[in-house]
Write a protein that holds these residues in place. Structure first.
Motif, PDB file in Angstrom:
ATOM      1  N   VAL A 285      20.842  28.073 -12.406  1.00 11.15           N
ATOM      2  CA  VAL A 285      21.838  27.181 -13.014  1.00 11.15           C
ATOM      3  C   VAL A 285      21.145  25.993 -13.669  1.00 11.15           C
ATOM      4  CG1 VAL A 285      23.703  25.547 -12.497  1.00 11.15           C
ATOM      5  CG2 VAL A 285      23.737  27.831 -11.486  1.00 11.15           C
ATOM      6  N   LEU A 286      20.184  25.395 -12.959  1.00  8.38           N
ATOM      7  CA  LEU A 286      19.468  24.240 -13.507  1.00  8.38           C
ATOM      8  C   LEU A 286      18.672  24.629 -14.751  1.00  8.38           C
ATOM      9  CD1 LEU A 286      18.551  21.300 -13.342  1.00  8.38           C
ATOM     10  CD2 LEU A 286      16.734  22.028 -11.758  1.00  8.38           C
ATOM     11  N   THR A 287      17.977  25.754 -14.695  1.00 10.28           N
ATOM     12  CA  THR A 287      17.206  26.230 -15.849  1.00 10.28           C
ATOM     13  C   THR A 287      18.099  26.419 -17.068  1.00 10.28           C
ATOM     14  OG1 THR A 287      15.646  27.357 -14.378  1.00 10.28           O
ATOM     15  CG2 THR A 287      15.695  28.086 -16.667  1.00 10.28           C
ATOM     16  N   THR A 288      19.264  27.005 -16.847  1.00  7.07           N
ATOM     17  CA  THR A 288      20.207  27.247 -17.942  1.00  7.07           C
ATOM     18  C   THR A 288      20.778  25.936 -18.485  1.00  7.07           C
ATOM     19  OG1 THR A 288      20.807  29.376 -16.940  1.00  7.07           O
ATOM     20  CG2 THR A 288      22.314  28.480 -18.590  1.00  7.07           C
ATOM     21  N   ALA A 289      21.138  25.031 -17.574  1.00  6.33           N
ATOM     22  CA  ALA A 289      21.720  23.752 -18.002  1.00  6.33           C
ATOM     23  C   ALA A 289      20.727  22.929 -18.822  1.00  6.33           C
ATOM     24  CB  ALA A 289      22.177  22.960 -16.776  1.00  6.33           C
TER      25      ALA A 289
ATOM     26  N   ARG B 205      17.131  20.244  -2.354  1.00  5.02           N
ATOM     27  CA  ARG B 205      17.772  21.129  -1.372  1.00  5.02           C
ATOM     28  C   ARG B 205      18.748  22.090  -2.039  1.00  5.02           C
ATOM     29  NH1 ARG B 205      20.094  18.463   4.014  1.00  5.02           N
ATOM     30  NH2 ARG B 205      17.843  17.998   4.129  1.00  5.02           N
ATOM     31  N   LEU B 206      19.426  21.629  -3.076  1.00  4.39           N
ATOM     32  CA  LEU B 206      20.370  22.487  -3.795  1.00  4.39           C
ATOM     33  C   LEU B 206      19.632  23.537  -4.618  1.00  4.39           C
ATOM     34  CD1 LEU B 206      23.252  23.164  -4.812  1.00  4.39           C
ATOM     35  CD2 LEU B 206      22.914  21.426  -6.598  1.00  4.39           C
ATOM     36  N   TRP B 207      18.643  23.111  -5.400  1.00  6.10           N
ATOM     37  CA  TRP B 207      17.960  24.034  -6.315  1.00  6.10           C
ATOM     38  C   TRP B 207      17.109  25.066  -5.577  1.00  6.10           C
ATOM     39  CZ3 TRP B 207      21.067  22.557  -9.651  1.00  6.10           C
ATOM     40  CH2 TRP B 207      21.210  21.238 -10.077  1.00  6.10           C
TER      41      TRP B 207
END
Length: 522
Positions: free
Chosen positions: A390-394, A373-375
């Motif tokens: 953000v997830l891809t970068t992290a 739900r966040l992504w």
């Protein structure tokens, strides 16, 4: 169509006026037919998609970043002939993907295709496997670009400061990589409206840069000019330890360059009339980029120094800056040409990060990731799936830590990215063949059936060989530092996805929405 006409059409079709910016009524109806609602702005054309795919390929970087593999693989023959061979093979992959993208033009890409093509009994699990393989490929190929970017910067510094090449630490390289990743994040997060223009600028700049490199290398040739037979056929099988198989090792840079041809399928929901424009862009990337690449590769083959010198003197295992410096005769000349490649690599970093973030967003939209739900949230102000970015970068930054323990991390990143992307392409193509190409034969953009079969078979055979090729070490005998750890990283990722599926995902992931696809007359 004017804005007033669009509003009128939207009213007639009972489409909210505020959604008109998300595409024409026809686009919205097609996306609804595939089971999704429009959330991203359709601000890309066929040409900007083509330019983005060329920016992702980034010929001077795509070929030049892993060029040391071609040097170990024997030199000019695998560089020149290998390039042509890969063009033919990857065009078979491209047109095969184009047919699927025309039938099912969504940002979900390969895992959506697998779900729609497979039999009901197996399609959910096949879709999940394809999706995770697709996601791993997107993340790691983007990581390889940014990490290669950092290596090229370090190699450029080393041309002026030779001691830097000896003293550069894994931490220093990691910090350069982090700076690039964070810079790319902010550009992609807040510059979405400008990104189609950025891709167009990149295409023009790449053409100019290739022309400059051609003129400079051909004019200076400080280490001499190789004979025509050596330029196009020089081949030393003694360097890699693979003997006659060295040719295939030397094909790695060419294969890496076009490994991400399917990534722009994740841009399907940001393009008008994607059933035609998207497959055209995918299919044109290889021939357009391939012809341009010859004007970059041939001058290098004609003027490059001895292979042993390149291997001995290439800083941070980056052959291109050393070749430029040797051929130009001065470190300044080498840096000048390398800067052109670095600018192209920045464009590539931006474009490939955009595609990877859309892939992440699409997979989360179908509840396949933890915290989906966040992504899957889209920032309405900038039209960007900000949390997927953000997830891809992290993930990239975490995987970059591998470099602290292994100097061959870049090779692993490159290999995992290519292997995972290739597998994600191969699964839906193979499923389509198993069902006798029934679905793609009704796509708006498709090959004649006999030609389509030939392309599909060639694509699957090449994909299988490519996965094996990129899991092999470049040099024999294998040492702790020269070992290719790609298969370990890839299997580790797949093991994590299997655990996630068993623990929770199987309860919530039912696959993407069911669809009959878009027919020929859509």
């Amino acid at each position: 169509m004017t804005l007033e006409e669009k509003k009128a059409a939207a009213a007639e079709q009972q489409v909210p006026v505020q959604e008109v910016q998300l595409g024409t009524v026809h686009d919205l109806q097609n996306l609804n037919a595939l089971g999704y609602k429009a959330e991203l702005r359709r601000n890309r054309s066929m040409f900007t998609l083509l330019f983005q795919s060329l920016a992702i390929a980034a010929i001077p970087y795509g070929f030049g970043g892993p060029l040391i593999s071609a040097i170990y693989g024997g030199g000019q023959l695998p560089m020149f002939v290998g390039w042509i061979v890969v063009l033919v093979l990857d065009e078979a992959v491209a047109v095969s993907l184009g047919e699927l993208a025309s039938k099912y033009p969504t940002s979900a890409g390969p895992y959506y295709w697998s779900f729609q093509l497979a039999s009901p009994k197996y399609r959910t699990v096949l879709s999940f496997i394809t999706g995770w393989t697709w996601l791993i490929g997107n993340w790691t190929i983007t990581l390889s670009v940014n990490f290669g970017f950092a290596s090229l910067i370090a190699a450029s510094v080393a041309l002026y400061l030779p001691e830097f090449a000896l003293d550069v630490t894994s931490w220093q390289l990691l910090l350069i990589f982090y700076a690039i990743t964070i810079l790319t994040f902010f550009i992609v997060a807040f510059g979405n409206k400008l990104l189609p223009m950025v891709d167009t600028i990149c295409a023009a700049f790449t053409a100019i840069a290739i022309f400059i490199v051609l003129i400079c290398l051909s004019t200076k040739a400080e280490v001499g000019r190789n004979s025509p037979s050596t330029t196009l056929g020089g081949y030393d099988t003694s360097i890699s330890g693979w003997d006659g198989f060295s040719f295939f090792i030397g094909m790695l840079p060419a294969a890496y360059t076009f490994s991400a041809i399917g990534m722009i399928s994740s841009m399907a929901e940001e393009c008008g009339d994607p059933t035609v424009k998207l497959p055209k862009a995918i299919s044109l990337c290889v021939p357009v980029g391939g012809i341009a690449g010859l004007f970059f590769i041939i001058p290098i083959c004609a003027t490059m120094p001895a292979l042993s010198d390149i291997i001995a003197n290439s800083p941070v295992s980056q052959a291109l800056p050393y070749i430029f410096s040797a051929v130009m005769g001065t470190p300044g000349g080498g840096v000048g040409l390398t800067v052109l490649v670095l600018i192209i690599t920045l464009f590539c970093s931006i474009s490939i990060t955009v595609a990877a973030s859309r892939c992440t967003w699409a997979f989360a939209r179908d509840h396949a990731l933890p915290l989906s739900r966040l992504w899957s949230k889209v920032d309405s102000r900038h039209g960007t799936p900000i949390w997927a970015l953000v997830l891809t970068t992290a993930v990239q930054m975490l995987l970059g830590l591998i470099n602290l323990g292994s100097s061959s991390a870049f090779l692993a990143f490159v290999s995992v990215g290519v292997m995972a992307l290739a597998a994600s392409y191969g699964i839906p193509i193979a499923i389509s063949m198993f069902h006798k190409r029934r679905e793609v034969n009704t796509a708006r953009w498709r090959l004649a059936n006999s030609l389509g079969w030939a392309a599909n078979i060639l694509a699957v055979v090449w994909i299988c060989f490519e996965i094996v090729l990129f899991s092999m070490p470049t040099v024999l005998p294998v040492t702790e530092t020269s070992m290719n750890y790609a298969i370990v990283v890839f299997l580790g990722f797949m093991a994590l996805s299997a655990v996630w599926y068993g623990v929770h995902a199987r309860k919530v992931y039912k696959g993407p929405p069911e669809s009959d696809g878009l027919a020929v007359d859509s």
